[in-house]
Design an enzyme around this catalytic site. Sequence first.
Site, mmCIF file in Angstrom:
data_model
loop_
_atom_site.group_PDB
_atom_site.id
_atom_site.type_symbol
_atom_site.label_atom_id
_atom_site.label_comp_id
_atom_site.label_asym_id
_atom_site.label_seq_id
_atom_site.Cartn_x
_atom_site.Cartn_y
_atom_site.Cartn_z
ATOM 1 N N ASP A 536 0.840 -1.191 0.000
ATOM 2 C CA ASP A 536 0.000 0.000 0.000
ATOM 3 C C ASP A 536 0.880 1.246 0.000
ATOM 4 O OD1 ASP A 536 -2.543 1.462 0.355
ATOM 5 O OD2 ASP A 536 -1.672 1.973 2.311
ATOM 6 N N HIS A 539 4.744 4.086 -3.437
ATOM 7 C CA HIS A 539 5.562 5.189 -3.908
ATOM 8 C C HIS A 539 5.999 6.113 -2.784
ATOM 9 C CE1 HIS A 539 1.270 5.998 -4.140
ATOM 10 N NE2 HIS A 539 1.576 7.203 -3.697
ATOM 11 N N ASP A 637 -9.990 1.800 -5.409
ATOM 12 C CA ASP A 637 -9.905 3.257 -5.282
ATOM 13 C C ASP A 637 -10.683 3.976 -6.376
ATOM 14 O OD1 ASP A 637 -8.205 3.234 -3.031
ATOM 15 O OD2 ASP A 637 -6.459 2.874 -4.304
#
Length: 1499
Positions: A536, A539, A637
Amino acid sequence: MASSLVNQLRVLTLNEGECLEAVLFRLEKGWLLHFVLGPSLADKNVRLFTNHPQEAKLGSNRQRYRELSWQNITGRKSDVYDNFAEVPMVLCGSFNYYFTADGSADRQNADGSGYFLVDPVLHFGPYDERLPLDSVCCQTVLTKSLGLFPDWKARLRVAKESGYNMIHFTPIQELGKSNSAYALKDQHTLSPAYSPLGQQYTLNDVSSLVRYMKEEWDILSLTDLVFNHTANESPWIQQHPECAYNVVNSPHLKPAYLLDRILWHFSLDVAAGKWTYCGIPPEVNSEHHLNAIRGILTEKVLPKHHIHEYYLVHVNNTIQQYKSAILSGRHGDDRHGTELHLIPDPKFRRLKCVIDIPLAIKLFYSSQPSWISEDDRITASCNALRQKLEQINDQEYAVIQGHLDSAVDNFIANARWRFVNPGGPRIARVSEKDPLMYNYFILPSRNITVEEEEAVMHSPEGAFCMAHNGWVMNDDPMRNFAEPGSNIYLRRELIPWGDSVKLRYGRKPDDCPYLWEHMKKYVTETAKIFHGVRLDNCHSTPIHVAEYMLDEARKIRPDLYVIAELFTSSEFKDNIFINRLGLSSLIREGLSAWNAHELGRLVHHYGGNPVGAFIQPPARPLMPSVAHAIFMDQTHDNPSPVEKRTVYDLLPSAALVAMASCATGSNRGYDELVPHHINVVTEPRLYQSWSEDDSVDLPPGSVDGSTGVISAKQALNSIHQQLGKITYNQVYVDQVNQDVVSVTRHNPVSHQSIVLVSRTVFSKPNNMDTGYIPPLKIPGVLEEILIEAYLAKDDKCAQKYVKDPNFLNGLPGYKLYMKEHINVDKSTMAKLNKTPDGTILEFVHFPPGSIIAVRISLDPGIKDAVLKVRQCLSLFGYRMHTYSGRNLKEISNTTLENIAVGLSLVDISRVLFRCDPEERDDGKGFGAYDIPSHGPLSYCGLQGVMSVLSKIRAKNDLGHPLCNNLRDGNWMCDYIVNRLKAFPGTKNNGSTFVRALGLGSVQFCSYVPTSVLPDLSPQLSAPVPPTVTDDKTGKQQQCCVTIAAGFPHFANGIFRCWGRDTFIALRGLLLIPGRHADARFIILAFGGCLRHGLIPNLLGAGSHARYNCRDAVWWWLQCIQDYCEMVPNGTHILQDVVSRLYPTDDSKPLKSGECDQLLCNVIQEALQRHAEGVEFRERNAGPSIDNDMTDQGFNVTVGVDWNTGFIYGGNAYNCGTWMDKMGSSDKAGNRGKPATPRDGSAVELVGLSASTLRWLTRLSEQGIYPHKDVVITRQGKTVKVTFKEWWKLIQNNFEKSFWINPEPLPDEYRPDLINKRGIYKDSFKASQPWADFQLRPNVPIAMAVAPELFDPEHAWVALTGTEEHLLGPLGMKTLDPSDWKYGGFYVNSDDSNDFKLAKGFNYHQGPEWVWPMGYFLRAKLYFAKVLEAARPGLFDQTVNFVKSKLSNHNVHIQASTWKSLPELTNKNGAVCHDSCPAQAWSVACILEVLYDMEVKHMA
């Protein structure tokens, strides 16, 4: 990446200084990786290291490197061009390699590095069946929506019945107060919310369920790992606040924290109506209100808190510290700076920044005039410093004010979205629950003022002033936005997640031991249960943290499947994450496509080779890869596609995603037509369960195959899994029209194709009619329709959508119409028609939202033809199989092998090579094949096609003109067949470089009717010359091979066969490859043409020979010497009969056999004629034989200077050596002037003659050669001079005649002409004296053939100078660049008035010729070995140097479409377009270097 049926080998070339951290290389377990050295490393002591273990049982450890050994497959010490280091892929994950070129093992000294990624191997079912990554079909479920644990199985069964083989669970652990699926309160326990009253389920129960799904349902499981944050309520974070970013361990956040509190209190004041009088009511709903907020914040609220003071220096206090330092005697002499900067206070307190006092003293005190008083000096410096500090404070204030302005802008933008924007939530009133902007830090536990909160943050309680985590748009993912140096929190650029705090790991476990250990346990427990993980917020996760945690996870589960969603907006940065973390797949969103064309592009981009891709050999270069994708039609999402597109688009878009050659996925709710986003934070309802109830009305909270598009999704998932499993790995996407996309998945083994046609509906359709859709062409046999389906409004259902209060329900009133596995005649959506152009599938009922997928096979006749092609390919290293999977190599009955065995080398030359002039010379009507938009191929043979294919095959460049030509028709195939019928390849030994050079023997040596050898004597003993039947006369005629000087300019006719070129190339092209008979025929044929003691320059079949070169005869003699030494019983050639064409200088050409002489006697005649001296005028002198030469140039003189023993000849009007360019420009005035006469004694001819005399002396003494001397006239007397005397005469005079000492010597000849010292002259006694002193590459030729002439120390000095001034990448400069005549670029078409360049006058005045490089390197090797005793290590150093230089030739020959080396290059290796791209002596002389290095020097 589909698994392979056979072992695969990939080759990665290492280049010096090449760091490939951002290049992705994907491999599979069981494959081999070979590292090879590029040209820049060929001469280096390269040591290579990797952290990929030698055995799987050793496990992965990124800190444990092992050194790889280099293997030499040729067994030759000198032939290192195919040396490799091998790494078997035994473990999955990401692995690093690095290499050093200085012999060290230190990674800090690495000269290059990179990563390779080994895909995990997934297994499912009770028998651990392999699941290819491209067959993954994953569905995401919100774990909290599964309800109580006993109900999970019934709700998860929906995924099973929908055809998924993997389930992604959002975190299963206990959640925080917000109930967000990603705000974990306790990472170590299953959420108690899943346990019914009175029961307690644990992670062990989840493990049992996961195991059940794998074995009984064939479903694997993965879950999220959340490393970045933990819920605000996590008990452990309260006990260990050091694990979170707070204002104690990260004091640089204090100003941002203070700003956060100010804005929070301001928001509360707005909610209380305290700013209504200024135009800011609690009901903020207009731009007017927002502008008022901006004004109040910037003018009233923020100024009074003086946030900038945290970044400034206290001027008065600093001046006092500065003054005290001066008075105490401190100075700044040890400081090197020139500019003063503020140093932040480590505790971040107001006005506590400092400066470097010693540096300030140096800058402001020491610079004061020494003649003023000390007090005045101090005062002046204090004033100057004060001014500087105030300036610095002003600059810093402006910077901080800019940050605060940005903070206000972002505050307003957030408020605009939430309260004003029509597309936002439009919150009605500001309140404590709904502030103007959410906080960046945890709220205090009690209500206190801003001033009190500021005091708290400077106290130990500040440890609980923790920063929230969040998302930063367009931030650098390689930077931690909470660390010092980032102003994200101060500028309010974070989209905060107010339910969690950001975790602070530090750089290593010792920096925060509790946090690292806590998360390590979380990771390992997860890896014990699940087959994969999703990182999760990958980045924003500190990459070193993720590395450590994934390493721990892989210790538990080596084949861990790791996926992540990266928002770096950069493939470069994506690859860094993939390489560092070993990510298996990147999550890609189908909903990111804005139209059907873009969605089709994504399907094409995310995997697979193009349809019709080249068959790749099992061993091939390792090519950079695109990150493997898990392509989602919807992620958890994303909004619902019903909201973003239309309900009718769910099926066609899902079908397109299912056709992608990668992993695919979806979100629970998509298949059930849930029309809204299922929010991971706020959604309280449960998923519905699978029902076995056959009643018309499903029980509440239930779904079955009739719900939404579940049954279609099951069919599509089944197709997707089969496509990956059976390696339908070729993809073609066709944008039929703006809404219709077709996708072809092709199996290159069975040659079956699955074609899907999908009619997308991104926006509401005007009607549901079919309209016109272009028909689908069927290139073969349509075997079945796998699925045809569409979603339609159910007119019988008037029910409107209402959210169920307890369950996540989908849209009612829509019905799926679907058929599976039917013959085309049973279709209601399409029909098959046959037209003159072929079979087509027409769409008769295909409304918006429709899909159809068909299976197509080859026609029977084409299948048989493909099988025959495979049989041939199986002979060339390709592991080809029948359609049923049998190995064709084992059952092949092709006659190709038998044909190949029967081919002669001349036949092979025709099969592989033959350039256009050679081919046209046959008179068969063939020439080089001309490809439209590309041009003619370099060769008519297979190498012509192969040279082009080698460049386009690795990249599957199917848009290349060659591929277009093959698609458009069978012309090329017919050309090959009609030209040769069937000629396969050939074999050779050694590295690819040696084989490429060795093939020069086949390329350049062939029989060409317009360029033949004169007939040999009919009395010649066996082997006798080959013959061929003349097509016109029917008679047998001799057909010996000749050596083409170069391609394409010197391929046929009189200009094919040159005496000098032939014998410079003969040793490399014929003797070394073992073509002794062909070499013998050429030697004897040229010997038969001896005239005036010379060998022809141009052969002209003997009868039209031209005798205008002085050197060809000496190269001929050198080749006879080489033949005698290299061929078994080679000296027998001396007794072979030579059929003389010209037994006297003036005789007409005789027929073969009319005048036979032994070769030894012909040799003796050549020596005797030189000893006597020869002068003659060329026959037919004038324009008929040379349009450029002046009259004096046709006069030929050769002889011996008996004072020195040196061969001499020529005059200022001709050029009798290899540097033979004659000027031809009237405009520039160089016509008739030789650019390089080199008359007198040319150094290489002196060397060649000495070599011949040394050899003949030995043979004469051994009784093998019947002569021992020559007869000359000296002072009117006839005198015999033995070969030994002549040889010694040359030896005694060579050094004193040719050597130019590094330092001037007394009585030195013409020092005024010396341009370079420490060299040997290029000639002796030239008619133009300055020409003797020119530095050219001819001396190494003499060194290689007659090293005894040279003082070894002098020779090494000269070679060093030659290297410095003449050495180029591929060739040797033909003239010293400092010489006034130097011109490095040869352009034969130059029509300028430049005397030095016009019409290519500088042919040998600078351009870099390749063949002299061979002699230079051979000379280096010889003298390095001679000097090794005096200079230990010199020979090894030289060998490495030679290997390095030859690596350039290796690279060139592999890349060349001619598969050869050029005649010459321009300055510094630049391509010369006017030279031959393939030159015989270039290839031969480089091959000689390798031969000599191996046989003579390293045996």
